[in-house]
Design a protein around this motif. Structure first.
Motif, PDB file in Angstrom:
ATOM      1  N   ASP A  93       3.734 -22.735 -23.233  1.00  0.00           N
ATOM      2  CA  ASP A  93       3.554 -21.314 -23.573  1.00  0.00           C
ATOM      3  C   ASP A  93       2.130 -20.826 -23.274  1.00  0.00           C
ATOM      4  O   ASP A  93       1.575 -20.006 -24.005  1.00  0.00           O
ATOM      5  CB  ASP A  93       3.856 -21.057 -25.065  1.00  0.00           C
ATOM      6  CG  ASP A  93       5.338 -21.217 -25.378  1.00  0.00           C
ATOM      7  OD1 ASP A  93       6.143 -20.957 -24.469  1.00  0.00           O
ATOM      8  OD2 ASP A  93       5.669 -21.607 -26.509  1.00  0.00           O
ATOM      9  N   THR A  94       1.563 -21.344 -22.204  1.00  0.00           N
ATOM     10  CA  THR A  94       0.153 -21.078 -21.938  1.00  0.00           C
ATOM     11  C   THR A  94      -0.120 -19.606 -21.660  1.00  0.00           C
ATOM     12  O   THR A  94      -1.025 -19.018 -22.258  1.00  0.00           O
ATOM     13  CB  THR A  94      -0.335 -21.930 -20.742  1.00  0.00           C
ATOM     14  OG1 THR A  94       0.064 -23.283 -20.964  1.00  0.00           O
ATOM     15  CG2 THR A  94      -1.838 -21.868 -20.615  1.00  0.00           C
ATOM     16  N   ASP A  95       0.659 -19.005 -20.760  1.00  0.00           N
ATOM     17  CA  ASP A  95       0.400 -17.613 -20.383  1.00  0.00           C
ATOM     18  C   ASP A  95       0.500 -16.677 -21.587  1.00  0.00           C
ATOM     19  O   ASP A  95      -0.341 -15.794 -21.774  1.00  0.00           O
ATOM     20  CB  ASP A  95       1.379 -17.152 -19.292  1.00  0.00           C
ATOM     21  CG  ASP A  95       1.104 -17.821 -17.953  1.00  0.00           C
ATOM     22  OD1 ASP A  95      -0.063 -18.222 -17.733  1.00  0.00           O
ATOM     23  OD2 ASP A  95       2.031 -17.969 -17.148  1.00  0.00           O
ATOM     24  N   VAL A  96       1.518 -16.887 -22.422  1.00  0.00           N
ATOM     25  CA  VAL A  96       1.704 -16.034 -23.602  1.00  0.00           C
ATOM     26  C   VAL A  96       0.557 -16.231 -24.591  1.00  0.00           C
ATOM     27  O   VAL A  96      -0.026 -15.267 -25.105  1.00  0.00           O
ATOM     28  CB  VAL A  96       3.067 -16.328 -24.285  1.00  0.00           C
ATOM     29  CG1 VAL A  96       3.148 -15.655 -25.646  1.00  0.00           C
ATOM     30  CG2 VAL A  96       4.207 -15.846 -23.395  1.00  0.00           C
ATOM     31  N   SER A  97       0.191 -17.481 -24.867  1.00  0.00           N
ATOM     32  CA  SER A  97      -0.877 -17.768 -25.838  1.00  0.00           C
ATOM     33  C   SER A  97      -2.218 -17.213 -25.395  1.00  0.00           C
ATOM     34  O   SER A  97      -2.985 -16.682 -26.204  1.00  0.00           O
ATOM     35  CB  SER A  97      -0.982 -19.279 -26.070  1.00  0.00           C
ATOM     36  OG  SER A  97       0.209 -19.788 -26.617  1.00  0.00           O
ATOM     37  N   ARG A 156      -2.609  -7.131 -22.941  1.00  0.00           N
ATOM     38  CA  ARG A 156      -1.430  -6.610 -23.652  1.00  0.00           C
ATOM     39  C   ARG A 156      -0.325  -6.256 -22.650  1.00  0.00           C
ATOM     40  O   ARG A 156       0.855  -6.525 -22.884  1.00  0.00           O
ATOM     41  CB  ARG A 156      -1.799  -5.388 -24.493  1.00  0.00           C
ATOM     42  CG  ARG A 156      -2.428  -5.727 -25.839  1.00  0.00           C
ATOM     43  CD  ARG A 156      -2.454  -4.532 -26.766  1.00  0.00           C
ATOM     44  NE  ARG A 156      -3.356  -3.500 -26.296  1.00  0.00           N
ATOM     45  CZ  ARG A 156      -4.648  -3.440 -26.591  1.00  0.00           C
ATOM     46  NH1 ARG A 156      -5.198  -4.365 -27.368  1.00  0.00           N
ATOM     47  NH2 ARG A 156      -5.412  -2.469 -26.138  1.00  0.00           N
ATOM     48  N   GLU A 157      -0.744  -5.675 -21.538  1.00  0.00           N
ATOM     49  CA  GLU A 157       0.226  -5.319 -20.490  1.00  0.00           C
ATOM     50  C   GLU A 157       0.883  -6.576 -19.910  1.00  0.00           C
ATOM     51  O   GLU A 157       2.099  -6.635 -19.701  1.00  0.00           O
ATOM     52  CB  GLU A 157      -0.500  -4.549 -19.376  1.00  0.00           C
ATOM     53  CG  GLU A 157       0.397  -3.645 -18.571  1.00  0.00           C
ATOM     54  CD  GLU A 157      -0.421  -2.727 -17.656  1.00  0.00           C
ATOM     55  OE1 GLU A 157      -0.179  -2.801 -16.447  1.00  0.00           O
ATOM     56  OE2 GLU A 157      -1.289  -1.986 -18.146  1.00  0.00           O
ATOM     57  N   ALA A 158       0.058  -7.596 -19.684  1.00  0.00           N
ATOM     58  CA  ALA A 158       0.593  -8.863 -19.155  1.00  0.00           C
ATOM     59  C   ALA A 158       1.544  -9.487 -20.165  1.00  0.00           C
ATOM     60  O   ALA A 158       2.615 -10.000 -19.804  1.00  0.00           O
ATOM     61  CB  ALA A 158      -0.567  -9.817 -18.855  1.00  0.00           C
ATOM     62  N   LEU A 171       5.496 -10.646 -19.955  1.00  0.00           N
ATOM     63  CA  LEU A 171       5.897 -12.041 -20.196  1.00  0.00           C
ATOM     64  C   LEU A 171       7.037 -12.159 -21.217  1.00  0.00           C
ATOM     65  O   LEU A 171       7.878 -13.046 -21.108  1.00  0.00           O
ATOM     66  CB  LEU A 171       4.681 -12.850 -20.704  1.00  0.00           C
ATOM     67  CG  LEU A 171       3.602 -13.154 -19.655  1.00  0.00           C
ATOM     68  CD1 LEU A 171       2.329 -13.633 -20.336  1.00  0.00           C
ATOM     69  CD2 LEU A 171       4.098 -14.194 -18.661  1.00  0.00           C
ATOM     70  N   VAL A 172       7.034 -11.252 -22.222  1.00  0.00           N
ATOM     71  CA  VAL A 172       8.051 -11.362 -23.271  1.00  0.00           C
ATOM     72  C   VAL A 172       9.139 -10.276 -23.144  1.00  0.00           C
ATOM     73  O   VAL A 172       9.977 -10.121 -24.027  1.00  0.00           O
ATOM     74  CB  VAL A 172       7.414 -11.314 -24.685  1.00  0.00           C
ATOM     75  CG1 VAL A 172       6.475 -12.492 -24.881  1.00  0.00           C
ATOM     76  CG2 VAL A 172       6.689  -9.994 -24.934  1.00  0.00           C
TER      77      VAL A 172
END
Length: 360
Positions: A289-293, A348-350, A354-355
């Protein structure tokens, strides 16, 4: 099945923190940092040598067989917390994290060993404000030499080797004596920016730029949150200490209810930032979950660090407005960090992408 990460500090991480804090207490006093910002040598290279070579901290992310410590992003995050707490003018984030991650992606063992042992300082020649995945500027590649100019390069003045993206998709290593580095006016005097001009600079191709830059900037954004945590935590701690000592109407200012509420709010923000920063460091270490974290940590970190340092400045009253008090260094670092490796809005946009929560 993945288990829940343990975000508490291990005994080894606390021991590392204590060692780094002791060193910085002895060698990175606020008056010295302020004096250095007024000189033409903003980087404390003696302190860097102690951190990098003597303590081995430059090689935390590098495997042991290449001269590194074979540690993880969790340990690097602890170091960055302490460096943030003292706004240390050393190229740790830019060399030991960003340049090192780019070289790990390319698999260049020779340069990795030099950076890990502290023999060389590296800098990725991508502007400090670029978010992971954002388009970045390149230079022209012509018969193995590089031509062009890149601006906003953090710690370029301290670098021995620059990692430069070319217009052919390659990432190139260029020695500092082959380029012209011109200091730029920087808000944060402890992490100076520079323009790098290349006029037929001899270069060695390391690998593909796109995956290397993306990996480097993702690690930078994730671990920057730990530096921002250190800045915010210092601001809160120092403000509480000052308000306990400062008296008005023969009472400690910290006893006034309005100020208690402001400090309680700030404490909550800093505690939440610690959780987000630890989660990002753990995700980078585990690869889950690297990108989200990272996006969560950076979306949260900048506003908290800026708020904490602004409150510190205000609540120190007239003293906080003086050049001699180090608060301005922390406020400038927090403001500059709020733009580094992508703004909170960009993250926040990224995160929304992602979710799957994009705006309609």
């Amino acid at each position: 099945m993945s288990t829940e990460p343990d975000l508490l500090y291990t005994e080894e991480e606390e021991a590392l923190r204590a060692a780094v804090r002791d060193l910085l207490t002895d060698h990175c006093a606020a008056p010295d940092v302020i004096a250095r910002t007024e000189s033409d040598a903003p980087h404390d290279l003696a302190l860097w040598k102690t951190l990098a070579a003597t303590m081995g901290l430059a090689g935390l992310l590098v495997p042991e067989e290449l001269g590194g410590q074979g540690a993880t992003h969790r340990e690097a995050a602890v170091v960055l917390e302490e460096l943030g707490r003292s706004v240390a003018p050393v190229p740790y984030l830019t060399s030991a994290v960003v340049a090192t991650e780019a070289l790990l992606a390319c698999g260049d063992t020779e340069l990795l060993t030099q950076l890990a042992t502290g023999r060389s300082v590296g800098a990725l020649a991508v502007a400090l404000h670029h978010a992971p995945g954002a388009a970045h500027r390149t230079v022209r590649v012509e018969n193995g030499t590089l031509h062009g100019e890149l601006t906003g390069i953090a710690d370029a003045a301290a670098a021995d080797v620059l990692l430069v993206p070319g217009d052919d998709g390659g990432l190139y290593a260029v020695t500092a004596d082959a380029v012209t580095v011109t200091p730029q006016t920087s808000l944060d005097l402890t992490r100076p920016l520079a323009t790098v001009a290349l006029d037929g600079a001899a270069a060695r191709r390391l690998g593909d730029a796109e995956p290397a830059v993306r990996r480097a900037l993702r690690a930078a954004a994730g671990l920057l949150a730990s530096e921002q945590l250190g800045v915010a935590d210092w601001a809160l701690t120092e403000t509480v200490r000052y308000l306990k000592e400062r008296k008005q109407f023969n009472r400690p200012v910290g006893g006034f209810q309005a100020l208690k509420h402001r400090l309680a709010q700030l404490w909550l923000e800093v505690v939440n930032l610690r959780a987000a920063a630890r989660a990002a460091a753990d995700a980078l270490a585990s690869g889950e979950d690297t990108d989200v974290s990272v996006a969560v940590a950076q979306a949260y970190a900048a506003p908290v660090a800026v708020h904490a340092t602004e409150e510190a400045l205000q609540l120190h009253g007239g003293l906080g407005m003086t050049w001699e008090h180090p608060i301005h260094l922390y406020l400038k670092r927090a403001k500059a960090d709020s733009l580094a490796y992508g703004t909170a809005g960009a993250h926040r946009e990224a995160l929304a992408g992602l979710v799957g929560l994009q705006a309609p």
